[in-house]
Design a protein around this motif. Structure first.
Motif, PDB file in Angstrom:
ATOM      1  N   SER A 180       0.812  -1.210   0.000  1.00  0.00           N
ATOM      2  CA  SER A 180       0.000   0.000   0.000  1.00  0.00           C
ATOM      3  C   SER A 180       0.853   1.271   0.000  1.00  0.00           C
ATOM      4  CB  SER A 180      -0.920  -0.012   1.213  1.00  0.00           C
ATOM      5  OG  SER A 180      -1.633   1.182   1.305  1.00  0.00           O
ATOM      6  N   LEU A 181       1.757   1.359   0.955  1.00  0.00           N
ATOM      7  CA  LEU A 181       2.522   2.590   1.123  1.00  0.00           C
ATOM      8  C   LEU A 181       3.661   2.714   0.112  1.00  0.00           C
ATOM      9  CD1 LEU A 181       2.725   2.640   5.012  1.00  0.00           C
ATOM     10  CD2 LEU A 181       1.190   3.956   3.550  1.00  0.00           C
ATOM     11  N   TYR A 182       4.534   1.702   0.077  1.00  0.00           N
ATOM     12  CA  TYR A 182       5.702   1.833  -0.791  1.00  0.00           C
ATOM     13  C   TYR A 182       5.343   1.632  -2.258  1.00  0.00           C
ATOM     14  CZ  TYR A 182      10.127   1.317  -3.055  1.00  0.00           C
ATOM     15  OH  TYR A 182      11.171   1.481  -3.934  1.00  0.00           O
ATOM     16  N   LEU A 183       4.792   0.453  -2.575  1.00  0.00           N
ATOM     17  CA  LEU A 183       4.476   0.196  -3.979  1.00  0.00           C
ATOM     18  C   LEU A 183       3.326   1.069  -4.464  1.00  0.00           C
ATOM     19  CD1 LEU A 183       4.784  -3.702  -4.149  1.00  0.00           C
ATOM     20  CD2 LEU A 183       6.452  -1.991  -4.889  1.00  0.00           C
ATOM     21  N   GLY A 184       2.243   1.127  -3.685  1.00  0.00           N
ATOM     22  CA  GLY A 184       1.051   1.859  -4.123  1.00  0.00           C
ATOM     23  C   GLY A 184       1.247   3.348  -4.215  1.00  0.00           C
ATOM     24  N   SER A 185       1.671   3.981  -3.115  1.00  0.00           N
ATOM     25  CA  SER A 185       1.754   5.446  -3.079  1.00  0.00           C
ATOM     26  C   SER A 185       3.106   5.987  -3.519  1.00  0.00           C
ATOM     27  CB  SER A 185       1.450   5.951  -1.664  1.00  0.00           C
ATOM     28  OG  SER A 185       0.126   5.646  -1.318  1.00  0.00           O
TER      29      SER A 185
END
Length: 190
Positions: A72-77
């Motif tokens: 969510s945080l690293y790959l997504g955002s």
């Protein structure tokens, strides 16, 4: 063993997010340093489990928590998967529905004494697991809505269609865990 896993994953993930926070802060990339700062905070949350007498969550659930944060945080955002891959958001909502459902099974085992589990109907357990998954999807969509109103204007790019699709994916993930619960009720009594 569980204690060491929680500490190791918390330290590893928070150090990675701290490095990203410093990097993007120096580059004046406001969106990404804010995500990294949030990543630092949520990566330290499981350390609170260490204060409990008995941690209700097993190692696979703890690992899945950090996997979800990474996706969510690293790959997504930070790596912009949300922008480049339309399926990324719905896949994470589906995974989150399943993940929260399995957290519900762990909480059931933690809160309901073993001798009382035999008297709990399978329907109540399925409803509990499904309700947690759906409630988490609703709360996440409220978070996205409030975030768009106050901070970014990028969390709900698809408007109502995005929101409903995300809710349906969270429901789908929760349904899979609920069906698993239905068929595994005997082993959950133990």
């Amino acid at each position: 063993m569980k204690r060491k896993v929680v500490i190791a994953l918390s330290i590893l993930f928070s150090l990675g997010m701290t490095a990203l926070f410093i990097y993007y802060l120096m580059k004046h990339d406001h969106t990404r340093w804010q995500v990294a700062l949030g990543g630092i905070l949520v990566s330290l949350l499981p350390l609170g489990l260490l204060k409990m007498k008995k941690n209700p969550f097993n190692i696979p659930i703890i690992i899945c928590y950090y996997l979800f944060l990474f996706c969510s945080l690293y790959l997504g955002s930070i790596s912009s998967f949300y922008l480049h891959y339309k399926w990324w958001d719905s896949t994470l909502h589906f995974f989150k529905g399943m993940f929260v459902g399995f957290m519900g099974i762990s909480l059931y085992k933690y809160w309901i004494p073993q001798h009382a589990r035999r008297n709990v109907s399978v329907g109540i357990l399925v409803l509990f697991v499904l309700s947690l998954a759906v409630s988490s999807s609703v709360l996440w969509e409220i978070y996205e809505f409030v975030g768009d109103l106050t901070l970014t204007h990028t969390m709900q790019r698809g408007g109502n269609k995005d929101t409903m699709y995300d809710l349906l994916c969270g429901l789908g993930g929760g349904l899979i865990t609920a069906v698993y619960t239905l068929f595994r009720k005997r082993s959950l009594i133990k």
